[in-house]
Design a protein around this motif. Sequence first.
Motif, PDB file in Angstrom:
ATOM      1  N   GLU A 285       3.231  -7.442   9.373  1.00  0.00           N
ATOM      2  CA  GLU A 285       2.438  -8.663   9.058  1.00  0.00           C
ATOM      3  C   GLU A 285       1.341  -8.861  10.246  1.00  0.00           C
ATOM      4  O   GLU A 285       1.663  -9.512  11.136  1.00  0.00           O
ATOM      5  N   VAL A 286       0.389  -8.235   9.902  1.00  0.00           N
ATOM      6  CA  VAL A 286      -0.568  -8.364  11.040  1.00  0.00           C
ATOM      7  C   VAL A 286      -1.569  -9.366  11.104  1.00  0.00           C
ATOM      8  O   VAL A 286      -2.401  -9.649  12.159  1.00  0.00           O
ATOM      9  N   ASN A 287      -1.886 -10.005  10.014  1.00  0.00           N
ATOM     10  CA  ASN A 287      -2.904 -11.158  10.095  1.00  0.00           C
ATOM     11  C   ASN A 287      -4.315 -10.652  10.286  1.00  0.00           C
ATOM     12  O   ASN A 287      -4.965 -11.446  10.875  1.00  0.00           O
ATOM     13  N   LEU A 288      -4.449  -9.401  10.293  1.00  0.00           N
ATOM     14  CA  LEU A 288      -6.097  -8.896  10.797  1.00  0.00           C
ATOM     15  C   LEU A 288      -7.122  -9.256  10.000  1.00  0.00           C
ATOM     16  O   LEU A 288      -8.279  -9.335  10.510  1.00  0.00           O
ATOM     17  N   PHE A 289      -7.011  -9.317   8.664  1.00  0.00           N
ATOM     18  CA  PHE A 289      -8.213  -9.687   7.785  1.00  0.00           C
ATOM     19  C   PHE A 289      -8.818 -11.090   8.224  1.00  0.00           C
ATOM     20  O   PHE A 289      -9.911 -11.241   8.145  1.00  0.00           O
ATOM     21  N   ARG A 290      -7.825 -11.986   8.238  1.00  0.00           N
ATOM     22  CA  ARG A 290      -8.316 -13.255   8.658  1.00  0.00           C
ATOM     23  C   ARG A 290      -9.414 -13.197   9.844  1.00  0.00           C
ATOM     24  O   ARG A 290     -10.350 -13.820  10.009  1.00  0.00           O
ATOM     25  N   VAL A 338      -1.565   3.076   6.795  1.00  0.00           N
ATOM     26  CA  VAL A 338      -0.920   1.765   7.701  1.00  0.00           C
ATOM     27  C   VAL A 338      -0.504   0.708   6.530  1.00  0.00           C
ATOM     28  O   VAL A 338      -1.393   0.378   5.548  1.00  0.00           O
ATOM     29  N   ILE A 339       0.451   0.098   6.592  1.00  0.00           N
ATOM     30  CA  ILE A 339       0.812  -1.058   5.670  1.00  0.00           C
ATOM     31  C   ILE A 339       0.187  -2.343   6.287  1.00  0.00           C
ATOM     32  O   ILE A 339       0.754  -2.527   7.631  1.00  0.00           O
ATOM     33  N   ASP A 340      -0.149  -3.034   5.607  1.00  0.00           N
ATOM     34  CA  ASP A 340      -0.311  -4.605   6.050  1.00  0.00           C
ATOM     35  C   ASP A 340       0.409  -5.550   4.936  1.00  0.00           C
ATOM     36  O   ASP A 340      -0.048  -5.516   3.716  1.00  0.00           O
ATOM     37  N   LYS A 341       1.393  -6.245   5.436  1.00  0.00           N
ATOM     38  CA  LYS A 341       1.859  -7.184   4.580  1.00  0.00           C
ATOM     39  C   LYS A 341       2.014  -8.731   5.186  1.00  0.00           C
ATOM     40  O   LYS A 341       2.986  -9.375   4.895  1.00  0.00           O
ATOM     41  N   THR A 342       0.831  -8.988   5.562  1.00  0.00           N
ATOM     42  CA  THR A 342       0.372 -10.248   5.633  1.00  0.00           C
ATOM     43  C   THR A 342       0.932 -11.293   4.655  1.00  0.00           C
ATOM     44  O   THR A 342       0.429 -11.017   3.642  1.00  0.00           O
ATOM     45  N   LEU A 343       1.441 -12.309   5.030  1.00  0.00           N
ATOM     46  CA  LEU A 343       1.759 -13.248   4.072  1.00  0.00           C
ATOM     47  C   LEU A 343       0.569 -14.103   3.660  1.00  0.00           C
ATOM     48  O   LEU A 343      -0.361 -14.240   4.334  1.00  0.00           O
ATOM     49  N   ASN A 344       0.577 -14.602   2.282  1.00  0.00           N
ATOM     50  CA  ASN A 344      -0.656 -15.335   1.578  1.00  0.00           C
ATOM     51  C   ASN A 344      -2.126 -14.428   1.550  1.00  0.00           C
ATOM     52  O   ASN A 344      -2.897 -15.417   1.317  1.00  0.00           O
ATOM     53  N   GLN A 345      -1.998 -13.234   1.614  1.00  0.00           N
ATOM     54  CA  GLN A 345      -3.084 -12.683   1.367  1.00  0.00           C
ATOM     55  C   GLN A 345      -3.382 -12.662  -0.108  1.00  0.00           C
ATOM     56  O   GLN A 345      -4.572 -12.399  -0.577  1.00  0.00           O
TER      57      GLN A 345
END
Length: 501
Positions: A285-290, A338-345
């Motif tokens: 859960e990386v939160n990178l896009f924000r 790579v997996i991105d499973k950040t919440l609320n995307q």
Amino acid sequence: MTTAPQDGARLINEAVEAFKARDRDTTADKLARAIKADPPIGTKWASVSRLAATMGEVSIALTAARRNIAAAPTPESRQAYANLLSQNGRSEEALREAQALVRERPNDPAALHFLATCQVQFGDNDAAITNLRRILDLPTVALGAENAWAVLAGIKKFTADDPDIPAMEALAARIGHAPERRLNRVVLLYALGKAYDDTGQTDKAFAAFHEAGQLQMPDSTFNADQSDLFVDQVVKGYDGAFIDSLPKSAVDSDRPIFILGLPRSGTTLVEQILVSHSAVHDGAEVNLFRHAAMSVQGYTPEAVRAAFAQPGGETLATRIGRAYLHLMDERFGTEGRVIDKTLNQTRFLGLIHQCLPNAKFIWLRRHPAGIAWSCFRTRFVKGADWTRSLTDIARHFRGEDRLHEHWTKVLPPETLLTVPYEQLVDDPDTWMRRILDHAGLEWEDQVKDFHATDRAVTTASFAQVRQPLYASSKAAWKRYETPMKPFFDTYYGPGVDYDTP
């Protein structure tokens, strides 16, 4: 051209101003140049580290943290560095730092707790339990043992005659209901609730989870009406025509695989399945896009259009996409998917697709009651304030349902795969193959043994993903059907049958 050390402090100040203006690229550039200049700012490197970490610039953050330690080699500065390592996927380095801290401070509960959490992430539960017991045995801990109990509760199965239960009850009595001890009580209540649930004391378990949720409500930022309004705006305005009207991204990478869905819906399970493939490097859960899209002040269609209407808007999608890939390199290195499973995307899925058009999305869906109960009984540190109330959970779920229906219609069909959790558990071979095929990955037999994949797991599902698939959790909520009535009445409406997925 090199930058003189005396100019480094100026660059840091300019980076702060650029950050306030939501100019991600300039902020990162100024900080990188300040790192090269290496101004003699002493413990102010701690602030530089925090700013860089806030933006996902891991290399800069770690360098600044090391310089802060050099300026002031205190337990606090070293612990901050260790935390930073752990938070940014440097789990093995974090474990080594944790072990060093405990060797030097063997009776420090904070150091022991950090070491135990690192050990849990690697599945070394026996070592973690030993260190947690050391904390509980410290005479100096007194009322501060709730965090140790919380970790311990997450990795053990309680029995009816378990002496840990009266020990936690005694601590709860000592903590009492004093306002200044409110959050300490919250942490312990979740641990007690888990113990009561394990031993079949459903009334006590529900009461513990309910009280914990109510005690956190004063700090909650979730507003159900505002959330519904946001979903309304997205569903009404973020259609195919709107997407077509925005400038396109030149980024063609398919490296990221986004796993979407409510927490506790099976997202960590699918992440573990994918990471078991040789072509997939890691995930979190990386939160990178924000961070990459910090110039977009909100994710409604109106806010997105306003961002693209600014000077340079014609390249904004490309710049956000490239920034995201850069931050992914910072977090995971440059090799593999790579997996991105950040919440609320799910809330800004259209913007993600706009900036990363070749990315794949996998959306987990599960019986709402199962997720609702699992969320209600889980203590989320941040990002899920809606889990504190059964009615808020229901309102949030209804919004997610609408977003799933909307994005399924709007996004290209080859982009988004919906995975029903119950079907994945009942027919794993079929669904594992579908998941890999959707991601563009060839089948590999070791994926079936995903639970044996050795990696650090940092989410609340760390225990489940190290076990083979099992179906027992699908109906765990039924023991709490009566007290969950506020959820059912809000989500389905009074008197509606809800006993089907």
